[in-house]
Design a protein around this motif. Sequence first.
Motif, PDB file in Angstrom:
ATOM      1  N   GLU A   1       0.819  -1.041  -0.029  1.00  0.00           N
ATOM      2  CA  GLU A   1      -0.110   0.054  -0.017  1.00  0.00           C
ATOM      3  C   GLU A   1       1.054   1.253  -0.098  1.00  0.00           C
ATOM      4  O   GLU A   1       0.654   2.167  -0.852  1.00  0.00           O
ATOM      5  CB  GLU A   1      -0.792   0.089   1.150  1.00  0.00           C
TER       6      GLU A   1
ATOM      7  N   LYS B   1       2.311   2.065  -3.489  1.00  0.00           N
ATOM      8  CA  LYS B   1       1.160   2.344  -4.177  1.00  0.00           C
ATOM      9  C   LYS B   1       0.717   3.710  -3.995  1.00  0.00           C
ATOM     10  O   LYS B   1       0.792   4.687  -4.960  1.00  0.00           O
ATOM     11  CB  LYS B   1      -0.151   1.279  -4.179  1.00  0.00           C
ATOM     12  N   PHE B   2       0.882   4.197  -2.757  1.00  0.00           N
ATOM     13  CA  PHE B   2       0.416   5.664  -2.593  1.00  0.00           C
ATOM     14  C   PHE B   2       1.508   6.499  -2.810  1.00  0.00           C
ATOM     15  O   PHE B   2       1.364   7.711  -3.440  1.00  0.00           O
ATOM     16  CB  PHE B   2       0.315   5.523  -0.864  1.00  0.00           C
ATOM     17  N   THR B   3       2.714   6.069  -2.443  1.00  0.00           N
ATOM     18  CA  THR B   3       3.802   6.845  -3.040  1.00  0.00           C
ATOM     19  C   THR B   3       3.895   6.950  -4.727  1.00  0.00           C
ATOM     20  O   THR B   3       4.174   8.123  -5.015  1.00  0.00           O
ATOM     21  CB  THR B   3       5.152   6.410  -2.509  1.00  0.00           C
ATOM     22  N   SER B   4       3.608   6.037  -5.436  1.00  0.00           N
ATOM     23  CA  SER B   4       3.559   6.222  -6.790  1.00  0.00           C
ATOM     24  C   SER B   4       2.351   7.056  -7.250  1.00  0.00           C
ATOM     25  O   SER B   4       2.623   7.789  -8.137  1.00  0.00           O
ATOM     26  CB  SER B   4       3.660   4.641  -7.303  1.00  0.00           C
ATOM     27  N   VAL B   5       1.219   6.780  -6.510  1.00  0.00           N
ATOM     28  CA  VAL B   5       0.310   7.923  -7.058  1.00  0.00           C
ATOM     29  C   VAL B   5       0.595   9.457  -6.611  1.00  0.00           C
ATOM     30  O   VAL B   5       0.602  10.139  -7.630  1.00  0.00           O
ATOM     31  CB  VAL B   5      -0.847   7.406  -5.975  1.00  0.00           C
ATOM     32  N   VAL B   6       1.212   9.488  -5.522  1.00  0.00           N
ATOM     33  CA  VAL B   6       1.602  10.890  -5.291  1.00  0.00           C
ATOM     34  C   VAL B   6       2.658  11.245  -6.144  1.00  0.00           C
ATOM     35  O   VAL B   6       2.535  12.680  -6.654  1.00  0.00           O
ATOM     36  CB  VAL B   6       2.244  10.916  -3.833  1.00  0.00           C
TER      37      VAL B   6
ATOM     38  N   GLY C   1       3.259  10.301  -9.061  1.00  0.00           N
ATOM     39  CA  GLY C   1       2.705  10.617 -10.491  1.00  0.00           C
ATOM     40  C   GLY C   1       1.806  11.891 -10.502  1.00  0.00           C
ATOM     41  O   GLY C   1       1.954  12.815 -11.564  1.00  0.00           O
ATOM     42  N   PHE C   2       1.131  11.968  -9.584  1.00  0.00           N
ATOM     43  CA  PHE C   2       0.194  13.597  -9.693  1.00  0.00           C
ATOM     44  C   PHE C   2       1.326  14.417  -9.609  1.00  0.00           C
ATOM     45  O   PHE C   2       0.910  15.659 -10.344  1.00  0.00           O
ATOM     46  CB  PHE C   2      -0.408  13.403  -8.390  1.00  0.00           C
TER      47      PHE C   2
END
Length: 87
Positions: free
Chosen positions: A49, A52-57, A59-60
């Motif tokens: 998790e 995943k959260f780090t990659s979403v941030v 990417g944003f």
Amino acid sequence: MAHDASGGEIVAANGAADGKKAGFFARIALFVRQVIAELRKVVTPTRKELLKFTSVVLGFVVVMMALVYGLDYLFSWVTTVVFGVPS
């Protein structure tokens, strides 16, 4: 005196418990107890998790950087067309 599920006191909207206002240090102690009760509810994310959260941030952030760069480039081009190239 009413208590919530975490064992902390429930204080009325006007800051009073049972019709009388708690003292300054009593309110600080209540706040600290409520903070500790909330921190006990925090769940640590798993490694999957967290990645995943780090990659979403990230990417944003990359998308927002590209958007700001594009707008900056567009506005600088428009000002150059409108006002000309300074000599």
